[in-house]
Scaffold this motif. Structure first.
Motif, PDB file in Angstrom:
ATOM      1  N   ARG A  24       0.834  -1.203   0.000  1.00 22.57           N
ATOM      2  CA  ARG A  24       0.000   0.000   0.000  1.00 22.57           C
ATOM      3  C   ARG A  24       0.874   1.260   0.000  1.00 22.57           C
ATOM      4  NH1 ARG A  24      -3.637  -3.343   2.621  1.00 22.57           N
ATOM      5  NH2 ARG A  24      -2.804  -3.054   4.705  1.00 22.57           N
ATOM      6  N   SER A  25       1.970   1.225   0.736  1.00 26.33           N
ATOM      7  CA  SER A  25       2.860   2.389   0.763  1.00 26.33           C
ATOM      8  C   SER A  25       3.887   2.340  -0.361  1.00 26.33           C
ATOM      9  CB  SER A  25       3.554   2.508   2.116  1.00 26.33           C
ATOM     10  OG  SER A  25       4.301   1.351   2.399  1.00 26.33           O
ATOM     11  N   GLY A  26       4.177   1.144  -0.870  1.00 27.21           N
ATOM     12  CA  GLY A  26       5.089   1.000  -2.002  1.00 27.21           C
ATOM     13  C   GLY A  26       6.292   0.142  -1.664  1.00 27.21           C
ATOM     14  N   LYS A  27       6.692  -0.694  -2.602  1.00 28.25           N
ATOM     15  CA  LYS A  27       7.862  -1.575  -2.450  1.00 28.25           C
ATOM     16  C   LYS A  27       8.853  -1.208  -3.544  1.00 28.25           C
ATOM     17  CE  LYS A  27       9.885  -5.871  -1.863  1.00 28.25           C
ATOM     18  NZ  LYS A  27      11.088  -5.664  -1.122  1.00 28.25           N
ATOM     19  N   ASP A  38      21.691  -0.205 -17.889  1.00 28.04           N
ATOM     20  CA  ASP A  38      21.159   0.787 -16.956  1.00 28.04           C
ATOM     21  C   ASP A  38      20.339   0.082 -15.893  1.00 28.04           C
ATOM     22  OD1 ASP A  38      22.205   2.998 -18.294  1.00 28.04           O
ATOM     23  OD2 ASP A  38      20.452   3.174 -19.596  1.00 28.04           O
ATOM     24  N   GLU A  39      20.341   0.641 -14.693  1.00 33.53           N
ATOM     25  CA  GLU A  39      19.528   0.092 -13.611  1.00 33.53           C
ATOM     26  C   GLU A  39      18.666   1.207 -13.038  1.00 33.53           C
ATOM     27  OE1 GLU A  39      19.896  -2.582  -9.575  1.00 33.53           O
ATOM     28  OE2 GLU A  39      21.522  -2.548 -11.032  1.00 33.53           O
ATOM     29  N   TYR A  40      17.420   0.856 -12.735  1.00 38.57           N
ATOM     30  CA  TYR A  40      16.456   1.823 -12.209  1.00 38.57           C
ATOM     31  C   TYR A  40      15.888   1.313 -10.899  1.00 38.57           C
ATOM     32  CZ  TYR A  40      16.679   2.865 -17.165  1.00 38.57           C
ATOM     33  OH  TYR A  40      17.129   3.137 -18.431  1.00 38.57           O
ATOM     34  N   LYS A  41      15.550   2.230 -10.033  1.00 41.38           N
ATOM     35  CA  LYS A  41      14.826   1.905  -8.811  1.00 41.38           C
ATOM     36  C   LYS A  41      13.419   2.446  -8.998  1.00 41.38           C
ATOM     37  CE  LYS A  41      18.577   1.244  -5.740  1.00 41.38           C
ATOM     38  NZ  LYS A  41      18.699  -0.174  -5.824  1.00 41.38           N
ATOM     39  N   VAL A  42      12.446   1.552  -8.891  1.00 42.34           N
ATOM     40  CA  VAL A  42      11.049   1.904  -9.146  1.00 42.34           C
ATOM     41  C   VAL A  42      10.201   1.376  -7.996  1.00 42.34           C
ATOM     42  CG1 VAL A  42       9.155   1.674 -10.788  1.00 42.34           C
ATOM     43  CG2 VAL A  42      11.480   1.703 -11.625  1.00 42.34           C
ATOM     44  N   ILE A  43       9.163   2.098  -7.660  1.00 46.92           N
ATOM     45  CA  ILE A  43       8.242   1.686  -6.597  1.00 46.92           C
ATOM     46  C   ILE A  43       7.044   0.958  -7.205  1.00 46.92           C
ATOM     47  CG2 ILE A  43       6.722   2.477  -4.738  1.00 46.92           C
ATOM     48  CD1 ILE A  43       9.666   2.955  -4.111  1.00 46.92           C
ATOM     49  N   ILE A  44       6.764  -0.260  -6.704  1.00 44.57           N
ATOM     50  CA  ILE A  44       5.520  -0.966  -7.044  1.00 44.57           C
ATOM     51  C   ILE A  44       4.538  -0.649  -5.934  1.00 44.57           C
ATOM     52  CG2 ILE A  44       4.369  -3.205  -7.228  1.00 44.57           C
ATOM     53  CD1 ILE A  44       6.869  -4.337  -8.416  1.00 44.57           C
ATOM     54  N   LYS A  45       3.355  -0.247  -6.326  1.00 39.20           N
ATOM     55  CA  LYS A  45       2.353   0.145  -5.346  1.00 39.20           C
ATOM     56  C   LYS A  45       1.005  -0.471  -5.702  1.00 39.20           C
ATOM     57  CE  LYS A  45       1.034   4.266  -2.868  1.00 39.20           C
ATOM     58  NZ  LYS A  45       1.228   5.682  -2.689  1.00 39.20           N
TER      59      LYS A  45
END
Length: 97
Positions: A24-27, A38-45
């Motif tokens: 709910r807050s995001g992982k 390239d590497e990305y940091k992304v939030i799954i919500k």
């Protein structure tokens, strides 16, 4: 970006540290583009209605870097060993010998 519920839930089931509250807050997850290295940091919500998942924070950077346009499909693979998504949106090149 809306993620396929069935597909993302199958991945979340094998991820470490995933909780209902955390979704709910995001992982935060790592997404790796092997073509460009390239590497990305992304939030799954997960939305409050529990019917859909989205990429949140970090998605805009990734979208523009990958040159994605609205309506285009993003192909990802969850690598259990590396614990990150791998971008599969690349064109195969046929080599003739």
């Amino acid at each position: 970006m809306v993620l396929s519920r069935e597909q993302i839930e199958s991945v979340l089931a094998v991820m470490d540290g995933v909780t209902d509250e955390g979704l709910r807050s995001g992982k935060e997850v790592d997404v790796y583009d092997a073509t460009e290295e390239d590497e990305y940091k992304v939030i799954i919500k997960r939305f409050n209605d529990n019917t859909k998942y989205v990429f949140g924070k970090g998605w805009s950077t990734m979208k523009y870097s990958l040159d994605l346009e609205e309506g285009q499909e993003l192909k990802l693979y969850w690598h259990r060993g590396y614990k990150r998504f791998i971008v599969l949106n690349f064109q195969y090149t046929l080599l003739m010998i």
